[in-house]
Write a protein that holds these residues in place. Sequence first.
Motif, PDB file in Angstrom:
ATOM      1  N   THR A  14       8.514   9.966 -35.531  1.00  0.00           N
ATOM      2  CA  THR A  14       8.201  11.078 -36.304  1.00  0.00           C
ATOM      3  C   THR A  14       7.124  10.665 -37.305  1.00  0.00           C
ATOM      4  O   THR A  14       7.037   9.531 -37.435  1.00  0.00           O
ATOM      5  CB  THR A  14       9.112  11.920 -36.915  1.00  0.00           C
ATOM      6  OG1 THR A  14       9.512  11.044 -38.035  1.00  0.00           O
ATOM      7  CG2 THR A  14      10.388  12.193 -36.018  1.00  0.00           C
TER       8      THR A  14
ATOM      9  N   CYS B   9       2.533  15.969 -33.214  1.00  0.00           N
ATOM     10  CA  CYS B   9       4.071  16.455 -33.458  1.00  0.00           C
ATOM     11  C   CYS B   9       4.453  16.867 -32.095  1.00  0.00           C
ATOM     12  O   CYS B   9       3.946  16.273 -30.953  1.00  0.00           O
ATOM     13  CB  CYS B   9       3.996  17.960 -33.978  1.00  0.00           C
ATOM     14  SG  CYS B   9       3.309  19.645 -33.161  1.00  0.00           S
TER      15      CYS B   9
ATOM     16  N   CYS C  22       4.163  19.728 -39.150  1.00  0.00           N
ATOM     17  CA  CYS C  22       4.965  18.478 -38.770  1.00  0.00           C
ATOM     18  C   CYS C  22       3.581  17.232 -38.493  1.00  0.00           C
ATOM     19  O   CYS C  22       4.329  16.288 -38.793  1.00  0.00           O
ATOM     20  CB  CYS C  22       5.998  18.515 -37.591  1.00  0.00           C
ATOM     21  SG  CYS C  22       7.221  19.588 -38.112  1.00  0.00           S
TER      22      CYS C  22
END
Length: 517
Positions: A100, A396, A441
Amino acid sequence: MTSTVPAVANLNKFEKLKAEKDGLAVKAELEHFAQIGWEAMDEADRDHRLKWMGVFFRPVTPGKFMMRMRLPNGIMTSSQMRVLAEVVQRYGDDGNADITTRQNLQLRGIRIEDVPDIFRRFEAVGLTSIQSGMDNVRNITGSPVAGIDADELFDTRELIQQVQDLITNKGEGNPAFTNLPRKFNIAIAGCRDNSVHAEINDIAFIPAYKDERFGFNVLVGGFFSGKRCEAAVPFDVWVAPDDVVALCEALLIVYREHGLRANRQKARLMWLIDEWGVAKLRSEVETQMGRSLEPAALKDEILWDKRDHIGVYAQKQPGLNYLGLHIPVGRLFAADMFDLARLADVYGSGEIRLTVEQNVILPNVPDSRLEPLLQEPLLKKFSVAPAPLSRSLVSCTGSQFCNFALIETKNRAQALIDELEAELDSPNPVRIHWTGCPNSCGQPQVADIGLMGTKVRKDGKTVEGVDIYMGGKVGKDAALGTCVTKGIPCSDLKPVLRDLLMQHFGSTLRQPVAAGS
């Protein structure tokens, strides 16, 4: 110490859910959930409270959950990586792990029946996923080369672990911080290049000297959401390293007690700053700490352009090196994870690090082992010298696994960049970030070119498309980009990106190879 959040009139759905039962309560029910299966679970437990344990129900893959880890400063051991590989391996095509943009890993394909056993495996190697979702503090980021960078000003590793231990009660779960108004991001930078993207965190510590004392200036309020994106603002506070944990605790308590809760779209810390002003927030934090805080140093030490750490670099420890491996769009499969663990053991010290650019660092490689490591087959896939456009590509999860995403991102991003690399000569890396929805994100606002998923009309049909952001700057003088073009169908995107790369970033069309050459 537990939360004493004041009563809120007309509680929204999520505040009611938290008032009825703390998210940590499901920790004691995991064995029961495993026995009855996901379809028989109470919906509030399944869809929401499990997130306090780092387990996320995903309607786009019914019965297959996502699990979000906590990896402070993005650092893990080879033993931990093997356990994670074993977890995703058992789920076949559904099992993988994504790095991430918070130096963390998300595992996919998880079945609720396996969660108790998975947690036992985690505990055996010091892993946890506690409090990694919903209204909790997310993974705490720091320099990915902390402790090994010859140019660092402060090694953030121990400090970040201390903050994590405070928030999670050393991985057991801490009810004091499980009922914040919304999620909360913390970053602690010990280097000069803003490797943590300080400007997009609710609280960020950036290195600064005051009267020749080392410490941190503090920024507050940075966040992305579907309704609003704001860069963090100066808190006018300087703290020594010894005060970082106490300041985090005090600010979290003030936010917990006074943060806005009626409207979840207006509940992040910046909305409280809007209402109070920075001076009042600082005063409340000082009251909570029981002492005054020093004003900020006149200047900070974020003086460099942002580094991506891809490549081979000498460490400050003589004779040792770290290798930054490019992981295309941050996606790992079980075989990759086992191989990374092996390489860390054979060539390094058994340590693996993650970056906010979704890449991997293998530290502590002796000079004598560099060449054999560079010949490993995995480094053909995870290169130390990727092509310029691939090098800085971030994405993302996308609609393949995330129900919030409006478009598919990862696979499309990689395919499109491969095509553009084949058509263009690009002199420098260009940071292209994809995000599947306005939750951001994939952080398109910090990119040279940011692509935010949306739905558009084309030929009378609703199709997947993007809004284009430009102007994001990282490192020194970091700034958020803005939306410059709306509603480009994904099927029409390649020529648009090609033109942007040629007009703004110096890319040129490759010359066709002559026949017979």
